[in-house]
Write a protein that holds these residues in place. Structure first.
Motif, mmCIF file in Angstrom:
data_model
loop_
_atom_site.group_PDB
_atom_site.id
_atom_site.type_symbol
_atom_site.label_atom_id
_atom_site.label_comp_id
_atom_site.label_asym_id
_atom_site.label_seq_id
_atom_site.Cartn_x
_atom_site.Cartn_y
_atom_site.Cartn_z
ATOM 1 N N ARG A 161 45.990 35.351 58.644
ATOM 2 C CA ARG A 161 46.383 36.749 58.743
ATOM 3 C C ARG A 161 47.154 37.164 57.503
ATOM 4 N NH1 ARG A 161 49.587 38.734 63.929
ATOM 5 N NH2 ARG A 161 51.050 37.164 63.321
ATOM 6 N N SER A 162 48.030 36.315 56.985
ATOM 7 C CA SER A 162 48.846 36.718 55.841
ATOM 8 C C SER A 162 47.993 37.007 54.613
ATOM 9 C CB SER A 162 49.909 35.668 55.532
ATOM 10 O OG SER A 162 49.311 34.450 55.160
ATOM 11 N N GLU A 163 46.853 36.304 54.468
ATOM 12 C CA GLU A 163 45.987 36.566 53.327
ATOM 13 C C GLU A 163 45.412 37.979 53.413
ATOM 14 O OE1 GLU A 163 45.384 33.894 55.433
ATOM 15 O OE2 GLU A 163 46.398 32.400 54.201
ATOM 16 N N ARG A 164 45.021 38.383 54.589
ATOM 17 C CA ARG A 164 44.451 39.726 54.756
ATOM 18 C C ARG A 164 45.509 40.793 54.516
ATOM 19 N NH1 ARG A 164 40.825 41.850 59.297
ATOM 20 N NH2 ARG A 164 40.418 43.942 58.575
ATOM 21 N N LEU A 165 46.735 40.552 54.967
ATOM 22 C CA LEU A 165 47.818 41.508 54.733
ATOM 23 C C LEU A 165 48.140 41.591 53.246
ATOM 24 C CD1 LEU A 165 50.062 40.657 57.777
ATOM 25 C CD2 LEU A 165 48.743 42.745 57.430
ATOM 26 N N ALA A 166 48.072 40.469 52.557
ATOM 27 C CA ALA A 166 48.316 40.470 51.109
ATOM 28 C C ALA A 166 47.265 41.318 50.394
ATOM 29 C CB ALA A 166 48.315 39.046 50.572
ATOM 30 N N GLU A 167 46.039 41.337 50.912
ATOM 31 C CA GLU A 167 44.999 42.187 50.339
ATOM 32 C C GLU A 167 45.390 43.662 50.412
ATOM 33 O OE1 GLU A 167 41.283 41.386 52.280
ATOM 34 O OE2 GLU A 167 41.346 39.263 51.740
ATOM 35 N N PHE A 168 46.183 44.021 51.423
ATOM 36 C CA PHE A 168 46.667 45.392 51.580
ATOM 37 C C PHE A 168 47.863 45.662 50.682
ATOM 38 C CE2 PHE A 168 45.290 45.047 56.278
ATOM 39 C CZ PHE A 168 43.996 45.416 55.971
ATOM 40 N N GLY A 169 48.362 44.640 49.984
ATOM 41 C CA GLY A 169 49.527 44.806 49.132
ATOM 42 C C GLY A 169 50.839 44.631 49.856
ATOM 43 N N LEU A 170 50.800 44.040 51.049
ATOM 44 C CA LEU A 170 52.018 43.809 51.826
ATOM 45 C C LEU A 170 52.556 42.412 51.551
ATOM 46 C CD1 LEU A 170 50.839 45.256 55.241
ATOM 47 C CD2 LEU A 170 52.192 46.389 53.492
ATOM 48 N N HIS A 171 53.870 42.281 51.575
ATOM 49 C CA HIS A 171 54.485 40.969 51.392
ATOM 50 C C HIS A 171 54.763 40.361 52.759
ATOM 51 C CE1 HIS A 171 56.924 37.710 50.008
ATOM 52 N NE2 HIS A 171 57.881 38.093 50.820
ATOM 53 N N VAL A 172 54.232 39.169 52.961
ATOM 54 C CA VAL A 172 54.456 38.438 54.208
ATOM 55 C C VAL A 172 55.307 37.221 53.873
ATOM 56 C CG1 VAL A 172 53.376 37.254 56.148
ATOM 57 C CG2 VAL A 172 52.218 39.186 55.069
ATOM 58 N N ALA A 173 56.481 37.138 54.509
ATOM 59 C CA ALA A 173 57.385 36.011 54.264
ATOM 60 C C ALA A 173 56.813 34.742 54.880
ATOM 61 C CB ALA A 173 58.762 36.304 54.864
ATOM 62 N N ASN A 174 57.013 33.632 54.202
ATOM 63 C CA ASN A 174 56.600 32.343 54.756
ATOM 64 C C ASN A 174 57.356 32.091 56.049
ATOM 65 O OD1 ASN A 174 54.865 31.765 52.639
ATOM 66 N ND2 ASN A 174 56.478 30.815 51.433
ATOM 67 N N SER A 175 56.673 31.497 57.011
ATOM 68 C CA SER A 175 57.307 31.263 58.302
ATOM 69 C C SER A 175 56.758 29.998 58.945
ATOM 70 C CB SER A 175 57.057 32.454 59.237
ATOM 71 O OG SER A 175 57.585 32.198 60.508
ATOM 72 N N GLN A 176 57.631 29.283 59.607
ATOM 73 C CA GLN A 176 57.241 28.122 60.396
ATOM 74 C C GLN A 176 57.269 28.461 61.880
ATOM 75 O OE1 GLN A 176 56.237 25.191 58.994
ATOM 76 N NE2 GLN A 176 56.419 26.298 57.076
ATOM 77 N N ALA A 177 57.577 29.697 62.197
ATOM 78 C CA ALA A 177 57.710 30.136 63.590
ATOM 79 C C ALA A 177 56.409 30.787 64.061
ATOM 80 C CB ALA A 177 58.869 31.124 63.700
ATOM 81 N N ASN A 178 56.429 31.297 65.277
ATOM 82 C CA ASN A 178 55.246 31.957 65.832
ATOM 83 C C ASN A 178 55.243 33.456 65.509
ATOM 84 O OD1 ASN A 178 57.332 32.756 67.545
ATOM 85 N ND2 ASN A 178 56.004 32.771 69.338
ATOM 86 N N PHE A 179 56.000 33.852 64.504
ATOM 87 C CA PHE A 179 56.018 35.237 64.056
ATOM 88 C C PHE A 179 56.182 35.266 62.550
ATOM 89 C CE2 PHE A 179 60.434 34.192 64.788
ATOM 90 C CZ PHE A 179 61.064 34.692 63.665
ATOM 91 N N CYS A 180 55.923 36.424 61.970
ATOM 92 C CA CYS A 180 56.139 36.578 60.531
ATOM 93 C C CYS A 180 56.801 37.917 60.267
ATOM 94 C CB CYS A 180 54.824 36.466 59.764
ATOM 95 S SG CYS A 180 53.602 37.709 60.179
ATOM 96 N N TRP A 181 57.502 37.990 59.145
ATOM 97 C CA TRP A 181 58.120 39.232 58.674
ATOM 98 C C TRP A 181 57.203 39.833 57.632
ATOM 99 C CZ3 TRP A 181 62.069 41.671 60.764
ATOM 100 C CH2 TRP A 181 62.996 40.949 61.510
ATOM 101 N N ILE A 182 56.943 41.121 57.787
ATOM 102 C CA ILE A 182 56.100 41.839 56.840
ATOM 103 C C ILE A 182 56.926 42.965 56.239
ATOM 104 C CG2 ILE A 182 54.005 43.208 56.547
ATOM 105 C CD1 ILE A 182 52.960 41.769 59.092
ATOM 106 N N SER A 183 57.117 42.920 54.923
ATOM 107 C CA SER A 183 57.838 43.990 54.230
ATOM 108 C C SER A 183 56.869 45.125 53.953
ATOM 109 C CB SER A 183 58.426 43.478 52.920
ATOM 110 O OG SER A 183 59.395 42.494 53.186
#
Length: 108
Positions: free
Chosen positions: A1-23
């Motif tokens: 999922r983070s790769e697809r969000l990066a395609e949109f120009g969004l920053h996704v923080a690395n996470s080891q949890a079951n959630f992620c932060w999207i700036s």
């Protein structure tokens, strides 16, 4: 999922949890408050029946906290985000067009 969000120009923080932060917006970008961008995205996701946590409610304005769900849920979230990015300005009420057009610039 983070790769697809990066395609949109969004920053996704690395996470080891079951959630992620999207700036969603860089701080002080063109004078637009990060919380205004967050609010617009939250509204658009809610209209599409996609629930995420607002970053401002968790001390991180201008971000989303997104739970990693099933593959189907993840695709639904990504589809909703893509719709928000490509939504035509004419479909947005006049009072919201300014924020929405700036939002589209940030999320590309």
């Amino acid at each position: 999922r983070s790769e697809r969000l990066a395609e949109f120009g969004l920053h996704v923080a690395n996470s080891q949890a079951n959630f992620c932060w999207i700036s969603l917006a860089p701080a002080n970008s063109e004078g637009v408050e990060a919380s205004a961008v967050e609010e617009e995205v939250m509204r658009g996701l809610l209209e599409r029946k996609v629930l995420v946590r607002a970053g401002s409610a968790l001390g991180k304005p201008g971000a989303l906290r997104v739970t990693c769900g099933t593959p189907e849920e993840n695709l639904r979230f990504l589809g909703a985000m893509e719709e928000l990015l490509t939504e035509r300005r004419s479909d947005i009420p006049v009072a919201r067009r300014s924020v929405a057009s700036r939002l589209a610039r940030y999320l590309r």
